[in-house]
Write a protein that holds these residues in place. Structure first.
Motif, PDB file in Angstrom:
ATOM      1  N   THR A 180      -1.690  -3.566   5.023  1.00 12.67           N
ATOM      2  CA  THR A 180      -3.055  -3.484   4.516  1.00 12.67           C
ATOM      3  C   THR A 180      -3.773  -4.802   4.768  1.00 12.67           C
ATOM      4  N   PRO A 181      -5.107  -4.746   4.949  1.00 16.60           N
ATOM      5  CA  PRO A 181      -5.928  -3.538   5.059  1.00 16.60           C
ATOM      6  C   PRO A 181      -5.818  -2.911   6.443  1.00 16.60           C
ATOM      7  N   LYS A 182      -6.338  -1.694   6.569  1.00 24.55           N
ATOM      8  CA  LYS A 182      -6.415  -1.029   7.856  1.00 24.55           C
ATOM      9  C   LYS A 182      -7.755  -1.351   8.517  1.00 24.55           C
ATOM     10  N   ILE A 234      -6.486   3.450   0.709  1.00 20.65           N
ATOM     11  CA  ILE A 234      -5.917   2.184   1.158  1.00 20.65           C
ATOM     12  C   ILE A 234      -7.085   1.298   1.568  1.00 20.65           C
ATOM     13  N   THR A 283      -9.606  -0.427   3.653  1.00 20.86           N
ATOM     14  CA  THR A 283      -9.926  -0.132   5.056  1.00 20.86           C
ATOM     15  C   THR A 283     -11.226  -0.805   5.453  1.00 20.86           C
ATOM     16  N   GLY A 333       0.809  -1.213   0.000  1.00 22.08           N
ATOM     17  CA  GLY A 333       0.000   0.000   0.000  1.00 22.08           C
ATOM     18  C   GLY A 333       0.838   1.256   0.000  1.00 22.08           C
TER      19      GLY A 333
END
Length: 399
Positions: free
Chosen positions: A276-278, A219, A221, A102
């Motif tokens: 990633t992911p957040k 990004i 999320t 990311g």
């Protein structure tokens, strides 16, 4: 036994937004590290001081947090209508791992400044006084970022009166435009909502079923409601980072959400893409005291957001996650939009642990799919140190 001397590599240590990282020109890296692979990763790990079982990165440039364990590689872009290619590497602290999956939105604020100073931008595009528009190709996610960099006397202006919560001192404002921010992730088909829904039921073993908004913008999320996981949205770092059970819960949400988003095939693979992911949790506006002691009034924000980065609660907000927040806020029905009161909006101001941040995004629906042309926010950046970084000569050779 022969000992190889240290080698030195031209580098610049920069703050961008609420992050810090070591910046390199691709051409200055040792030849073996000028291409992606084990040698490059080994070099960057040694520069930052990882893996460090003590978690301090004492023998490197890292600062022992996700916000300060970062590297950037820049080169002139061969792409039409772009000035520079920007590659970001998130370096793990306690593992021998560099995550390239990311972008870093905070360090994006420093890319234009570095590129100008490093001679990577055509001088004809830089005004003597005014604003230089630097066109950045974000190579990790294949997206364009436009940086508006102030220039005074032919040089990047770094000082100024712009204040950014999470950064102690004021600096010059750098406006960033994240163009077409829906991330093109493998398995997600480039869709902003890879599941096809703005809200899903996400099954997390041991936790139950959570309502979640899973979005690829800025990004990837995963947003969940704070109340559903036992929080208010006003938490600071100590409330979560010192709680092993809470950290394990967030990692479980992240892993199962990543599978639903098509980013990985099995939850065990989440450990190989820590960046990633957040995961973020949201709540309606409420007054709180930030980590600096600043009073944040409920009337000054649209919602509360707290986000996890590399397994810990972030001290402020990742720039890429801010893009995801702004994008989700602009789309009715998402958990972010609902926490902000619902309805249509083109900008949102949210509260994070260090204070507040405003991000703008306008969404339109085309043939049933949501599109956001760009997300806009302001950050700041400055050079902290420049010269050479040194690493032992055997840090990456033979790989």
């Amino acid at each position: 036994m022969a000992h190889l001397p240290q080698i030195r590599i031209p580098a610049t240590y920069m703050r961008g937004g609420t992050s810090k990282g070591v910046f390199f020109r691709l051409q200055d890296l040792p030849e073996a590290a000028q291409v992606a692979g084990a040698a490059r990763d080994a070099l960057l790990l040694r520069v930052i001081g990882s893996p460090d079982p003590y978690g301090k990165q004492i023998d490197g440039m890292g600062g022992a947090t996700s916000s300060t364990s970062k590297t950037v590689i820049l080169s002139k872009s061969a792409r039409p209508d772009h000035d520079v290619d920007y590659l970001f590497g998130q370096v793990a602290i306690d593992k021998a791992f560099v995550d390239w999956s990311g972008n870093c939105g905070n360090l994006s604020a420093a890319v234009g400044s570095f590129a100008i100073g490093a001679g990577l931008v055509d001088g004809a595009r830089i005004p003597h006084n005014g604003v230089a528009v630097v066109r950045i190709w974000q190579a990790n996610i294949g997206k364009t970022i436009i940086a508006h960099v102030p220039v005074t006397g032919g040089a990047v202006q770094e000082t100024g009166a712009f204040e950014l919560d999470g950064v102690t001192f004021p600096a010059a404002e750098v406006q960033l435009e994240f163009m077409d921010p829906a991330a093109e992730e493998e398995g997600a088909g480039g869709a902003m909502f890879p599941t096809g829904h703005v809200v899903d039921d996400l099954d997390v073993p041991g936790l139950g079923t959570l309502r979640a908004t899973m979005i690829n913008a800025g990004i990837p999320t995963i947003f969940v409601d704070a109340q559903a996981i036992g929080y208010t949205g006003t938490e600071l770092q100590d409330a979560i980072n010192g709680d092993p059970k809470a950290l394990a819960m967030f990692e479980s949400i992240r892993a199962h959400g990543a599978v639903r988003m098509g980013l990985i095939k099995h939850v065990d693979e989440a450990a190989t893409r820590q960046h990633t992911p957040k995961v973020a949790f949201v709540a309606p506006p409420s007054a709180y005291v930030s980590s600096s002691g600043k009073q944040v009034a409920a009337a000054d924000i649209d919602l509360l957001v707290r986000a996890m980065s590399m397994g810990k609660l972030h001290h402020a907000m990742m720039g890429t996650a801010a893009v995801a927040i702004g994008t989700a806020a602009a789309i009715p029905g998402t958990l972010v939009s609902l926490a902000a009161g619902g309805g249509e909006r083109s900008a949102v101001r949210f509260g994070h642990p260090s204070g507040t941040l405003r991000v703008g995004a306008e969404a339109t629906q085309v043939d049933g799919d949501w599109r956001v042309a760009k997300a806009i926010m302001s950050r700041s950046a400055r050079v902290l140190m420049e010269g050479w970084v040194r690493v032992p000569g055997d840090a990456f050779r033979g790989l």
